[in-house]
Design a protein around this motif. Structure first.
Motif, PDB file in Angstrom:
ATOM      1  N   PRO A 188       5.193  -8.539  11.195  1.00 16.11           N
ATOM      2  CA  PRO A 188       4.609  -8.310  10.070  1.00 16.11           C
ATOM      3  C   PRO A 188       4.370  -8.785   8.537  1.00 16.11           C
ATOM      4  CG  PRO A 188       4.556  -6.522  11.376  1.00 16.11           C
ATOM      5  CD  PRO A 188       5.791  -7.425  11.223  1.00 16.11           C
ATOM      6  N   GLY A 189       3.576  -9.986   8.833  1.00 20.24           N
ATOM      7  CA  GLY A 189       3.938 -10.129   6.991  1.00 20.24           C
ATOM      8  C   GLY A 189       3.590  -8.891   6.063  1.00 20.24           C
ATOM      9  N   LEU A 190       2.811  -9.158   4.788  1.00 16.50           N
ATOM     10  CA  LEU A 190       2.255  -8.180   4.071  1.00 16.50           C
ATOM     11  C   LEU A 190       1.003  -7.487   4.443  1.00 16.50           C
ATOM     12  CD1 LEU A 190       2.509  -6.231   1.263  1.00 16.50           C
ATOM     13  CD2 LEU A 190       0.882  -8.507   0.720  1.00 16.50           C
ATOM     14  N   ILE A 191       0.977  -6.460   4.688  1.00 20.76           N
ATOM     15  CA  ILE A 191       0.199  -5.769   6.432  1.00 20.76           C
ATOM     16  C   ILE A 191      -0.737  -4.494   4.769  1.00 20.76           C
ATOM     17  CG2 ILE A 191      -0.591  -4.397   8.296  1.00 20.76           C
ATOM     18  CD1 ILE A 191       0.209  -7.484   8.327  1.00 20.76           C
ATOM     19  N   VAL A 192      -1.953  -4.640   4.796  1.00 27.95           N
ATOM     20  CA  VAL A 192      -2.082  -4.305   3.422  1.00 27.95           C
ATOM     21  C   VAL A 192      -2.880  -2.804   4.772  1.00 27.95           C
ATOM     22  CG1 VAL A 192      -4.192  -3.011   1.067  1.00 27.95           C
ATOM     23  CG2 VAL A 192      -2.295  -4.886   1.830  1.00 27.95           C
ATOM     24  N   THR A 193      -2.737  -1.406   4.918  1.00 28.56           N
ATOM     25  CA  THR A 193      -3.439  -0.285   5.623  1.00 28.56           C
ATOM     26  C   THR A 193      -4.374   0.615   4.077  1.00 28.56           C
ATOM     27  OG1 THR A 193      -1.935   1.185   5.428  1.00 28.56           O
ATOM     28  CG2 THR A 193      -1.708  -0.933   6.685  1.00 28.56           C
ATOM     29  N   PRO A 194      -4.715   1.669   5.191  1.00 26.49           N
ATOM     30  CA  PRO A 194      -5.578   2.538   4.507  1.00 26.49           C
ATOM     31  C   PRO A 194      -4.475   3.384   3.491  1.00 26.49           C
ATOM     32  CG  PRO A 194      -6.394   2.002   6.346  1.00 26.49           C
ATOM     33  CD  PRO A 194      -5.520   1.195   6.678  1.00 26.49           C
ATOM     34  N   GLN A 195      -3.359   3.646   4.622  1.00 30.09           N
ATOM     35  CA  GLN A 195      -2.375   4.284   4.149  1.00 30.09           C
ATOM     36  C   GLN A 195      -1.290   3.924   2.898  1.00 30.09           C
ATOM     37  OE1 GLN A 195      -2.418   3.757   7.363  1.00 30.09           O
ATOM     38  NE2 GLN A 195      -3.682   5.909   7.589  1.00 30.09           N
ATOM     39  N   ASN A 196      -1.756   3.357   2.829  1.00 33.24           N
ATOM     40  CA  ASN A 196      -0.588   2.094   1.907  1.00 33.24           C
ATOM     41  C   ASN A 196      -0.723   1.553   0.579  1.00 33.24           C
ATOM     42  OD1 ASN A 196      -0.536  -0.453   2.457  1.00 33.24           O
ATOM     43  ND2 ASN A 196       0.684  -1.302   3.812  1.00 33.24           N
ATOM     44  N   VAL A 200       0.632  -0.730  -3.107  1.00 33.22           N
ATOM     45  CA  VAL A 200       0.759  -1.622  -4.018  1.00 33.22           C
ATOM     46  C   VAL A 200       0.121  -2.225  -4.232  1.00 33.22           C
ATOM     47  CG1 VAL A 200       0.694  -4.028  -2.455  1.00 33.22           C
ATOM     48  CG2 VAL A 200       0.828  -2.052  -0.964  1.00 33.22           C
ATOM     49  N   PRO A 201       1.616  -2.446  -5.284  1.00 32.67           N
ATOM     50  CA  PRO A 201       0.858  -3.200  -6.995  1.00 32.67           C
ATOM     51  C   PRO A 201      -0.019  -4.347  -6.717  1.00 32.67           C
ATOM     52  CG  PRO A 201       3.681  -2.541  -6.832  1.00 32.67           C
ATOM     53  CD  PRO A 201       3.254  -2.254  -4.869  1.00 32.67           C
ATOM     54  N   GLN A 202      -0.238  -4.264  -7.710  1.00 29.88           N
ATOM     55  CA  GLN A 202      -1.431  -5.740  -7.548  1.00 29.88           C
ATOM     56  C   GLN A 202      -0.148  -6.875  -7.640  1.00 29.88           C
ATOM     57  OE1 GLN A 202      -4.640  -6.401  -6.688  1.00 29.88           O
ATOM     58  NE2 GLN A 202      -4.342  -7.544  -7.443  1.00 29.88           N
ATOM     59  N   ALA A 203       0.034  -7.037  -9.163  1.00 34.61           N
ATOM     60  CA  ALA A 203       1.486  -8.220  -8.916  1.00 34.61           C
ATOM     61  C   ALA A 203       1.952  -8.663  -7.830  1.00 34.61           C
ATOM     62  CB  ALA A 203       2.281  -7.546  -9.917  1.00 34.61           C
ATOM     63  N   LEU A 204       2.287  -7.862  -6.438  1.00 35.79           N
ATOM     64  CA  LEU A 204       2.845  -7.339  -5.883  1.00 35.79           C
ATOM     65  C   LEU A 204       1.874  -8.147  -3.894  1.00 35.79           C
ATOM     66  CD1 LEU A 204       5.412  -7.816  -3.226  1.00 35.79           C
ATOM     67  CD2 LEU A 204       4.443  -5.333  -3.167  1.00 35.79           C
ATOM     68  N   LYS A 205       0.982  -8.191  -4.650  1.00 40.98           N
ATOM     69  CA  LYS A 205      -0.083  -8.439  -3.981  1.00 40.98           C
ATOM     70  C   LYS A 205      -0.353 -10.046  -4.299  1.00 40.98           C
ATOM     71  CE  LYS A 205      -3.340  -4.645  -3.302  1.00 40.98           C
ATOM     72  NZ  LYS A 205      -4.495  -3.714  -3.367  1.00 40.98           N
ATOM     73  N   ASP A 206      -0.357 -10.014  -5.689  1.00 42.55           N
ATOM     74  CA  ASP A 206      -0.545 -11.549  -6.163  1.00 42.55           C
ATOM     75  C   ASP A 206       0.644 -12.696  -5.886  1.00 42.55           C
ATOM     76  OD1 ASP A 206      -3.175 -10.731  -7.683  1.00 42.55           O
ATOM     77  OD2 ASP A 206      -1.471 -10.171  -9.666  1.00 42.55           O
ATOM     78  N   VAL A 207       1.894 -11.968  -5.813  1.00 39.31           N
ATOM     79  CA  VAL A 207       3.050 -12.878  -5.151  1.00 39.31           C
ATOM     80  C   VAL A 207       3.032 -13.171  -3.560  1.00 39.31           C
ATOM     81  CG1 VAL A 207       5.207 -12.569  -4.818  1.00 39.31           C
ATOM     82  CG2 VAL A 207       3.939 -11.490  -7.152  1.00 39.31           C
ATOM     83  N   PHE A 208       2.583 -12.460  -3.261  1.00 37.14           N
ATOM     84  CA  PHE A 208       1.859 -12.314  -1.537  1.00 37.14           C
ATOM     85  C   PHE A 208       1.172 -13.340  -1.148  1.00 37.14           C
ATOM     86  CE2 PHE A 208       5.686  -8.958  -0.702  1.00 37.14           C
ATOM     87  CZ  PHE A 208       5.984  -9.251   0.318  1.00 37.14           C
ATOM     88  N   LEU A 209       0.290 -13.269  -2.009  1.00 36.82           N
ATOM     89  CA  LEU A 209      -1.003 -13.936  -2.119  1.00 36.82           C
ATOM     90  C   LEU A 209      -1.071 -15.473  -2.240  1.00 36.82           C
ATOM     91  CD1 LEU A 209      -3.562 -13.845  -0.913  1.00 36.82           C
ATOM     92  CD2 LEU A 209      -4.656 -14.057  -3.388  1.00 36.82           C
TER      93      LEU A 209
END
Length: 267
Positions: A188-196, A200-209
């Motif tokens: 899996p890559g970055l998987i955003v789940t209801p639990q996590n 997951v910091p927005q900065a990390l999401k931005d890096v991945f996106l």
């Protein structure tokens, strides 16, 4: 919706996150699903949601670090259903921040390897005799990680452990393929789940996106759909494969995000 009709599937670590997504899709496709993990209340909630949708599922306690627990899971499942067709080795210790080589203690290293490699190995070892009894064999699906694709600034133990899962996948596929037992690995890559999601910091999401080829993060169903395919007869000619389900994250040169920011194709 019967791609897994009458198949018996064990999904380890299916009381949260990706495991829930896999289990629910398996049940929707007609499989009898064993939900397992250490948290009975959460596991039973997953079972109840599957039953509500007309699927079939049961909960079984399992601690991926305890060999007796794994043995009991396999024997009880085989006794209840008469066979085991599918094993998804999803349970793991997600130590994404375990540290650099000089920061890691042996205790930290051993803890990650115990759950991520040792547990996956022993669950595979324990399920093999049951699959060998099946004329149709079986499908083992290991959940790996993009962390094993290359070096990183941290998460050393986790990355090394998941690299071990990659090789275990290929060894299992080779050694038991002639007995109709297939083994594949999903990274899996970055998987955003209801639990996590909240963690997951927005900065990390931005890096991945900025590096993902598509315009969204992954979700548990993205992994679940691949696992349905790998468990079904549709993939009977697919074995020993390590498949990235990461939005294309690991299929381009590492400078893409930076050049996008410069609005340039290259230097």
């Amino acid at each position: 919706m019967d791609r897994l009709k009458d198949k018996v599937a064990i999904v380890t670590g299916s009381t949260s996150g990706i495991g829930i997504g896999i289990a629910k899709l398996y049940a929707a496709e007609g499989a009898k699903v064993v939900i397992c993990g250490r948290r009975e209340e959460k596991g039973q909630a997953v079972v109840d949601s599957i039953l509500k949708e007309g699927g079939e599922a049961t909960y079984h306690f399992m601690d991926i670090t305890a060999t007796e627990s794994i043995e009991q899971l396999m024997s009880d499942t085989a006794e209840k259903y008469g066979k085991i067709d599918i094993l998804v080795n999803n349970a793991a210790n997600v130590g994404l921040k375990d540290g650099r080589v000089d920061e890691l203690t042996l205790e930290m290293w051993d803890s990650v390897f115990q759950s991520d490699v040792r547990g996956t190995f022993y669950a595979t070892k324990c399920v093999l005799p049951y699959m060998q009894k099946n004329a149709a064999g079986g499908s083992i699906i290991n959940i790996g990680s993009m962390a094993s694709c290359g070096g990183d600034l941290g998460s050393t133990a986790y990355a090394c452990a998941k690299a071990g899962v990659d090789m275990l996948t290929q060894s299992t596929a080779l050694q038991y393929g002639k007995q109709n037992i297939r083994c594949n690995c999903v990274r899996p890559g970055l998987i955003v789940t209801p639990q996590n999601e909240a963690h997951v910091p927005q900065a990390l999401k931005d890096v991945f996106l900025s590096n993902i080829m598509v315009n969204r993060y992954g979700n548990p169903d993205d992994i679940g759909h691949m696992c349905v395919y790998l468990a079904s007869d549709e993939s009977s000619y697919v074995s020993g494969q390590i498949i990235n389900v990461d939005g294309g994250l690991n299929s381009h040169v590492s400078t893409v995000a930076q050049f996008r920011e410069l609005n340039s194709r290259t230097w």
